[in-house]
Design a protein around this motif. Structure first.
Motif, mmCIF file in Angstrom:
data_model
loop_
_atom_site.group_PDB
_atom_site.id
_atom_site.type_symbol
_atom_site.label_atom_id
_atom_site.label_comp_id
_atom_site.label_asym_id
_atom_site.label_seq_id
_atom_site.Cartn_x
_atom_site.Cartn_y
_atom_site.Cartn_z
ATOM 1 N N UNK A 33 35.812 53.368 44.386
ATOM 2 C CA UNK A 33 35.140 52.381 43.543
ATOM 3 C C UNK A 33 35.272 52.735 42.060
ATOM 4 N N UNK A 34 34.949 53.970 41.706
ATOM 5 C CA UNK A 34 34.880 54.343 40.290
ATOM 6 C C UNK A 34 36.249 54.437 39.619
ATOM 7 N N UNK A 35 37.245 54.913 40.329
ATOM 8 C CA UNK A 35 38.569 55.022 39.713
ATOM 9 C C UNK A 35 39.190 53.656 39.455
ATOM 10 N N UNK A 94 41.970 52.751 36.697
ATOM 11 C CA UNK A 94 43.333 52.573 37.208
ATOM 12 C C UNK A 94 43.598 51.186 37.779
ATOM 13 N N UNK A 95 42.600 50.320 37.794
ATOM 14 C CA UNK A 95 42.791 49.019 38.420
ATOM 15 C C UNK A 95 42.901 49.178 39.925
ATOM 16 N N UNK A 96 43.887 48.535 40.521
ATOM 17 C CA UNK A 96 44.007 48.571 41.977
ATOM 18 C C UNK A 96 44.751 49.800 42.494
ATOM 19 N N UNK A 97 45.321 50.635 41.614
ATOM 20 C CA UNK A 97 46.180 51.736 42.042
ATOM 21 C C UNK A 97 45.401 52.795 42.837
ATOM 22 N N UNK A 98 44.308 53.311 42.298
ATOM 23 C CA UNK A 98 43.561 54.369 42.989
ATOM 24 C C UNK A 98 42.966 53.891 44.314
ATOM 25 N N UNK A 99 42.313 52.706 44.369
ATOM 26 C CA UNK A 99 41.830 52.254 45.677
ATOM 27 C C UNK A 99 42.965 52.059 46.684
ATOM 28 N N UNK A 133 39.689 47.794 46.740
ATOM 29 C CA UNK A 133 41.026 47.246 46.509
ATOM 30 C C UNK A 133 40.976 45.724 46.412
ATOM 31 N N UNK A 134 40.270 45.078 47.309
ATOM 32 C CA UNK A 134 40.144 43.622 47.253
ATOM 33 C C UNK A 134 39.496 43.180 45.942
ATOM 34 N N UNK A 135 38.489 43.901 45.492
ATOM 35 C CA UNK A 135 37.823 43.553 44.233
ATOM 36 C C UNK A 135 38.769 43.735 43.052
ATOM 37 N N UNK A 136 39.530 44.810 43.044
ATOM 38 C CA UNK A 136 40.457 45.045 41.939
ATOM 39 C C UNK A 136 41.592 44.022 41.923
ATOM 40 N N UNK A 156 31.562 39.006 44.588
ATOM 41 C CA UNK A 156 32.700 38.089 44.614
ATOM 42 C C UNK A 156 33.975 38.912 44.690
ATOM 43 N N UNK A 157 34.735 38.652 45.724
ATOM 44 C CA UNK A 157 36.026 39.321 45.907
ATOM 45 C C UNK A 157 36.800 38.554 46.962
ATOM 46 N N UNK A 158 38.065 38.343 46.693
ATOM 47 C CA UNK A 158 38.930 37.733 47.691
ATOM 48 C C UNK A 158 39.240 38.796 48.737
ATOM 49 N N UNK A 159 38.988 38.512 49.986
ATOM 50 C CA UNK A 159 39.237 39.476 51.057
ATOM 51 C C UNK A 159 40.686 39.343 51.518
ATOM 52 N N UNK A 160 41.616 39.840 50.718
ATOM 53 C CA UNK A 160 43.036 39.732 51.023
ATOM 54 C C UNK A 160 43.495 40.831 51.975
ATOM 55 N N UNK A 161 42.939 42.022 51.836
ATOM 56 C CA UNK A 161 43.266 43.152 52.702
ATOM 57 C C UNK A 161 42.172 43.207 53.766
#
Length: 111
Positions: free
Chosen positions: A16-18, A22-27, A51-54, A105-110
């Motif tokens: 969550x914190x990274x 780093x955006x979506x990279x760390x998750x 990851x979905x949130x990022x 709010x987050x698209x559940x893509x993964x």
């Protein structure tokens, strides 16, 4: 206290914190490392959520950049950045407590 081991809570918190930095990279990296480990189910779940949130935020940032032509995009990106900061910190705190956090709010893509 939760029955989730401390090392899993720490990795989930980092997912969550990274994301703030780093955006979506760390998750993504944390999820890829833990996705096939049944003993790391909590980390897997929380890394996917982060990851979905990022990914959702990345889409919002792109829309904001496009709309910056008419100046509203600046406010969209500012609001997205503030939401990222606040919600990622909340997610990190909940994950460190061993509680499964869901972003409002987050698209559940993964899946």
């Amino acid at each position: 206290m939760s029955d989730v081991p401390q090392d899993q809570r720490t990795m989930a918190m980092l997912a969550h914190l990274l994301g703030i930095v780093t955006g979506f990279v760390a998750p993504l990296v944390i999820w890829l490392i833990n996705k096939d480990k049944p003993e790391a189910a909590f980390v897997n779940d929380q890394a996917k959520e982060a990851l979905n949130f990022q990914i959702t935020l990345a889409i919002v940032y792109v829309v904001g950049i496009v709309l910056s032509v008419i100046l509203i995009g600046i406010f969209i990106n500012l609001a997205a950045w503030v939401a990222c900061l606040i919600l990622c910190i909340m997610g990190g705190m909940k994950a460190n407590e061993g509680v499964e956090y869901r972003y409002p709010f987050a698209l559940r893509l993964i899946k």
